[in-house]
Design a protein around this motif. Structure first.
Motif, PDB file in Angstrom:
ATOM      1  N   GLY A  26       0.865  -1.394  -0.111  1.00 43.33           N
ATOM      2  CA  GLY A  26      -0.124   0.072   0.056  1.00 43.33           C
ATOM      3  C   GLY A  26       0.736   1.318  -0.011  1.00 43.33           C
ATOM      4  O   GLY A  26       1.967   1.070  -0.430  1.00 43.33           O
ATOM      5  N   VAL A  27       0.387   2.339   0.362  1.00 45.37           N
ATOM      6  CA  VAL A  27       1.078   3.562   0.473  1.00 45.37           C
ATOM      7  C   VAL A  27       1.559   3.865   1.723  1.00 45.37           C
ATOM      8  O   VAL A  27       0.685   3.755   2.972  1.00 45.37           O
ATOM      9  CB  VAL A  27       0.002   4.779   0.067  1.00 45.37           C
ATOM     10  CG1 VAL A  27       0.868   6.143   0.013  1.00 45.37           C
ATOM     11  CG2 VAL A  27      -0.673   4.316  -1.543  1.00 45.37           C
ATOM     12  N   ARG A  28       2.777   3.876   1.940  1.00 47.67           N
ATOM     13  CA  ARG A  28       3.503   4.694   3.138  1.00 47.67           C
ATOM     14  C   ARG A  28       2.645   5.736   3.674  1.00 47.67           C
ATOM     15  O   ARG A  28       2.056   6.740   3.204  1.00 47.67           O
ATOM     16  CB  ARG A  28       4.787   4.929   3.025  1.00 47.67           C
ATOM     17  CG  ARG A  28       5.778   3.890   2.760  1.00 47.67           C
ATOM     18  CD  ARG A  28       7.257   4.637   2.844  1.00 47.67           C
ATOM     19  NE  ARG A  28       8.250   3.367   2.827  1.00 47.67           N
ATOM     20  CZ  ARG A  28       9.015   3.289   1.866  1.00 47.67           C
ATOM     21  NH1 ARG A  28       8.826   3.899   0.766  1.00 47.67           N
ATOM     22  NH2 ARG A  28       9.928   2.332   1.832  1.00 47.67           N
ATOM     23  N   LEU A  29       2.109   5.679   5.109  1.00 41.79           N
ATOM     24  CA  LEU A  29       1.554   6.787   5.931  1.00 41.79           C
ATOM     25  C   LEU A  29       2.508   8.051   5.777  1.00 41.79           C
ATOM     26  O   LEU A  29       1.692   9.271   5.716  1.00 41.79           O
ATOM     27  CB  LEU A  29       1.434   6.428   7.325  1.00 41.79           C
ATOM     28  CG  LEU A  29       0.420   5.178   7.538  1.00 41.79           C
ATOM     29  CD1 LEU A  29       0.423   4.939   9.045  1.00 41.79           C
ATOM     30  CD2 LEU A  29      -1.016   5.477   6.890  1.00 41.79           C
ATOM     31  N   ARG A  30       3.731   8.206   5.803  1.00 38.25           N
ATOM     32  CA  ARG A  30       4.346   9.267   5.658  1.00 38.25           C
ATOM     33  C   ARG A  30       4.225   9.902   4.471  1.00 38.25           C
ATOM     34  O   ARG A  30       4.374  11.134   4.347  1.00 38.25           O
ATOM     35  CB  ARG A  30       5.898   8.956   6.086  1.00 38.25           C
ATOM     36  CG  ARG A  30       6.643   8.333   4.920  1.00 38.25           C
ATOM     37  CD  ARG A  30       8.150   7.873   5.644  1.00 38.25           C
ATOM     38  NE  ARG A  30       8.810   7.306   4.499  1.00 38.25           N
ATOM     39  CZ  ARG A  30       9.976   6.801   4.991  1.00 38.25           C
ATOM     40  NH1 ARG A  30      10.541   6.801   6.093  1.00 38.25           N
ATOM     41  NH2 ARG A  30      10.887   6.411   3.960  1.00 38.25           N
ATOM     42  N   ASP A  31       3.985   9.124   3.191  1.00 37.53           N
ATOM     43  CA  ASP A  31       3.830   9.684   1.846  1.00 37.53           C
ATOM     44  C   ASP A  31       2.553  10.545   2.049  1.00 37.53           C
ATOM     45  O   ASP A  31       2.190  11.278   1.287  1.00 37.53           O
ATOM     46  CB  ASP A  31       4.021   8.603   0.804  1.00 37.53           C
ATOM     47  CG  ASP A  31       5.376   8.092   0.762  1.00 37.53           C
ATOM     48  OD1 ASP A  31       6.236   8.748   1.198  1.00 37.53           O
ATOM     49  OD2 ASP A  31       5.415   7.093   0.089  1.00 37.53           O
ATOM     50  N   LEU A  32       1.428   9.921   2.514  1.00 37.48           N
ATOM     51  CA  LEU A  32       0.121  10.396   2.714  1.00 37.48           C
ATOM     52  C   LEU A  32       0.334  11.603   3.667  1.00 37.48           C
ATOM     53  O   LEU A  32      -0.470  12.706   3.335  1.00 37.48           O
ATOM     54  CB  LEU A  32      -0.882   9.597   3.194  1.00 37.48           C
ATOM     55  CG  LEU A  32      -1.159   8.300   2.268  1.00 37.48           C
ATOM     56  CD1 LEU A  32      -2.276   7.252   3.370  1.00 37.48           C
ATOM     57  CD2 LEU A  32      -1.957   8.783   0.949  1.00 37.48           C
ATOM     58  N   ALA A  33       1.095  11.729   4.589  1.00 37.92           N
ATOM     59  CA  ALA A  33       1.097  12.805   5.307  1.00 37.92           C
ATOM     60  C   ALA A  33       1.658  14.042   4.450  1.00 37.92           C
ATOM     61  O   ALA A  33       1.366  15.151   4.903  1.00 37.92           O
ATOM     62  CB  ALA A  33       2.017  12.684   6.613  1.00 37.92           C
ATOM     63  N   ALA A  34       2.777  13.801   3.747  1.00 36.63           N
ATOM     64  CA  ALA A  34       3.347  14.776   2.969  1.00 36.63           C
ATOM     65  C   ALA A  34       2.413  15.282   1.895  1.00 36.63           C
ATOM     66  O   ALA A  34       2.177  16.682   1.702  1.00 36.63           O
ATOM     67  CB  ALA A  34       4.592  14.068   2.120  1.00 36.63           C
ATOM     68  N   LEU A  35       1.641  14.259   1.353  1.00 33.57           N
ATOM     69  CA  LEU A  35       0.571  14.736   0.482  1.00 33.57           C
ATOM     70  C   LEU A  35      -0.418  15.708   1.029  1.00 33.57           C
ATOM     71  O   LEU A  35      -1.229  16.499   0.434  1.00 33.57           O
ATOM     72  CB  LEU A  35      -0.163  13.413  -0.205  1.00 33.57           C
ATOM     73  CG  LEU A  35      -1.235  13.745  -1.225  1.00 33.57           C
ATOM     74  CD1 LEU A  35      -0.533  14.367  -2.575  1.00 33.57           C
ATOM     75  CD2 LEU A  35      -1.874  12.453  -1.774  1.00 33.57           C
TER      76      LEU A  35
END
Length: 396
Positions: free
Chosen positions: A311-320
Motif C-alpha cells: 500500500g501507500v506509506r503513511l508518511r507519503d500520505l502525510a506529505a500529500l
C-alpha cells in the motif's frame, strides 16, 4: 472441617513446588500484560482506569514483532499456567476453610489470600471469556482486566513477602528426585502441618503422579494454544482459540465485515479517503508509489500472524496532506463504535513500513480484512490497525 480434606499427598512441600512454578512464571505474565496495556493505551481503547494508569510513553515500532511477542506470551503462558493455579488452590484449600488465628501475621497472610485468589481467578475467567468473545460479565474487559491485575499484583507481592521463607524451608524438606522415584504404594503423608490431613486417607495418587497430571495438563494446553502465535501447520492445532479465516492467505480475522454492520455502499465506488484538504479514490491511492512489507498483526486475544502487505506509506500520505513532519495521526473508520478510531504517534506514522494497505499477499484486501484500505503499522496492536479507513488526520 479439615476432615473433608484427607488426601495424603497434600502438604507444604507439594504446595511449595506449585508455588515455585508460579513464582517464576507469573511475573512474566504480569510484565507482558502491563506492557500490552501501554501498547494499547495509544488509542481510545483500553479506556479510563483513573490513577492506575502507568506512565505514558510512545510504544516502539521496532522490532516489528514486539507486540506479537508480549501479547503471545501473556495469553499463551497465562493459559498454560491454569492447571498449576488450580493445583495450587487445591493444595491449600484446607486453609481457606479454617478459622483464622488472632495472630497478626496469620491474619495478614489470610488477607493476602483474598487478594491473591480472588484476583487470579478473576483474571483467568475474564481472560478466557475475552478469548472466546463471550462478554457475559457486561463491563469493559480492558479496564476491568487491568484493574483486576493490580488487585492480583498487590496480593501476589504481599503473599510472596510473607510466605517466601516458608516455601524455601518446605522445598528443602524433601527431595524432588526422591519424590519422582516414589511409587503410589510407598506414598506417605508429610509431618503434621496446617495443610496435612490429621487422618489421611489411603493414597490414590502419588506426588509424582500429581506433578505429572498437572504438568501434562499444562503441556496439553500449550499444544492447543501455541499455534495461535505461529504461522504454518501448527495454526490448525489452536483449537482453544478458533478464529475464522478468509482468503487471501487464509489467516485469522477477528471482526468480520458482516459484524461491523457497515453499509456496503459506504466502501463501494463512492468511497474516498479523506486527508483533510485532499480526498482520494482507491484508484488514485493505487496510482501512488506503493510499498510492500512483511509485517505481523497481533490481537488482544493472543493470536498473531505475519503477512505480506502492500500500500501507500503513511508518511507519503502525510506529505500529500501538507504535513511532512506529523506529530501523530488520528485514523477513523467507516465503522462506528469503539473500534472506529485509533491515535498513532509520530514514530508510528513515519516508520518506513507503516502503511495504508490496499493489498495483502498479492491480492486486494477482502471485505473482512478491511477493504478498501486499512492501516498496518509495525508492533501496533491489531485493534489499532484500523480497517475500512475513512479518514486520516495528520497532526502538525
Amino acid at each position: 472441617m479439615r476432615i473433608r480434606w484427607r488426601s495424603p499427598i497434600r502438604g507444604p512441600w507439594l504446595t511449595s513446588v506449585f508455588g515455585l512454578v508460579l513464582l517464576c512464571a507469573l511475573p512474566v505474565v504480569i510484565v507482558t500484560g502491563l506492557l500490552d496495556w501501554v501498547a494499547y493505551g495509544s488509542g481510545s481503547i483500553p479506556g479510563d482506569v483513573g490513577g492506575l494508569h502507568l506512565p505514558r510513553f510512545d510504544w516502539p515500532t521496532r522490532p516489528a514483532w514486539l507486540f506479537r511477542l508480549t501479547q503471545g506470551l501473556h495469553v499463551g503462558l497465562g493459559i498454560v499456567l491454569v492447571p498449576v493455579v488450580l493445583a495450587k488452590l487445591w493444595s491449600v484449600i484446607p486453609k481457606l476453610f479454617t478459622r483464622p488465628d488472632r495472630d497478626l501475621l496469620k491474619l495478614a497472610e489470610r488477607g493476602t489470600l483474598v487478594l491473591l485468589v480472588g484476583g487470579i481467578l478473576f483474571e483467568i475467567v475474564t481472560g478466557l471469556l475475552n478469548i472466546q468473545y463471550d462478554y457475559v460479565f457486561g463491563f469493559s474487559f480492558y479496564a476491568a482486566h487491568y484493574t483486576g491485575a493490580w488487585v492480583f499484583i498487590a496480593g501476589f507481592v504481599l503473599h510472596v513477602a510473607l510466605k517466601l521463607p516458608t516455601m524455601v524451608r518446605s522445598l528443602r524438606s524433601r527431595s524432588l528426585r526422591a519424590e519422582l522415584r516414589t511409587p503410589l504404594a510407598e506414598t506417605r503423608s508429610e509431618p503434621p502441618h496446617d495443610l496435612v490431613a490429621p487422618e489421611p486417607a489411603r493414597p490414590t495418587m502419588s506426588r509424582r503422579g500429581a506433578l505429572a497430571l498437572v504438568g501434562g495438563g499444562s503441556l496439553l494446553l500449550a499444544g492447543l494454544t501455541v499455534g495461535q502465535t505461529l504461522d504454518g501447520p501448527l495454526r490448525a492445532t489452536a483449537l482453544l482459540l478458533p478464529r475464522g479465516r478468509t482468503a487471501p492467505g487464509d489467516f485469522p480475522v477477528n471482526r468480520t465485515f458482516e459484524a461491523s454492520a457497515i453499509d456496503a455502499r459506504d466502501v463501494g465506488d463512492s468511497w474516498r479517503l479523506d486527508l483533510g484538504n485532499v480526498r482520494l479514490t482507491r484508484a488514485e491511492l493505487a496510482a501512488l508509489p506503493q510499498h510492500t512489507a512483511e509485517l505481523p498483526i497481533a490481537c488482544v486475544e493472543g493470536w498473531s500472524t505475519q503477512q505480506t502487505w502492500s500500500g501507500v506509506r503513511l508518511r507519503d500520505l502525510a506529505a500529500l496532506a501538507g504535513v511532512p513532519s506529523p506529530s501523530g495521526a488520528d485514523v477513523r473508520s467507516v465503522e462506528n463504535g469503539p473500534f472506529a478510531h485509533a491515535a498513532l504517534t509520530a514514530d508510528q506514522v513515519l516508520h518506513p513500513d507503516a502503511l495504508l494497505a490496499l493489498r495483502v499477499n498479492g491480492a486486494d484486501l477482502s471485505p473482512d480484512h478491511g477493504y478498501p484500505a486499512r492501516v498496518i503499522v509495525p508492533a501496533l496492536p491489531g485493534v489499532h490497525c484500523t480497517k475500512w479507513v475513512a479518514a486520516i488526520g495528520f497532526a502538525r
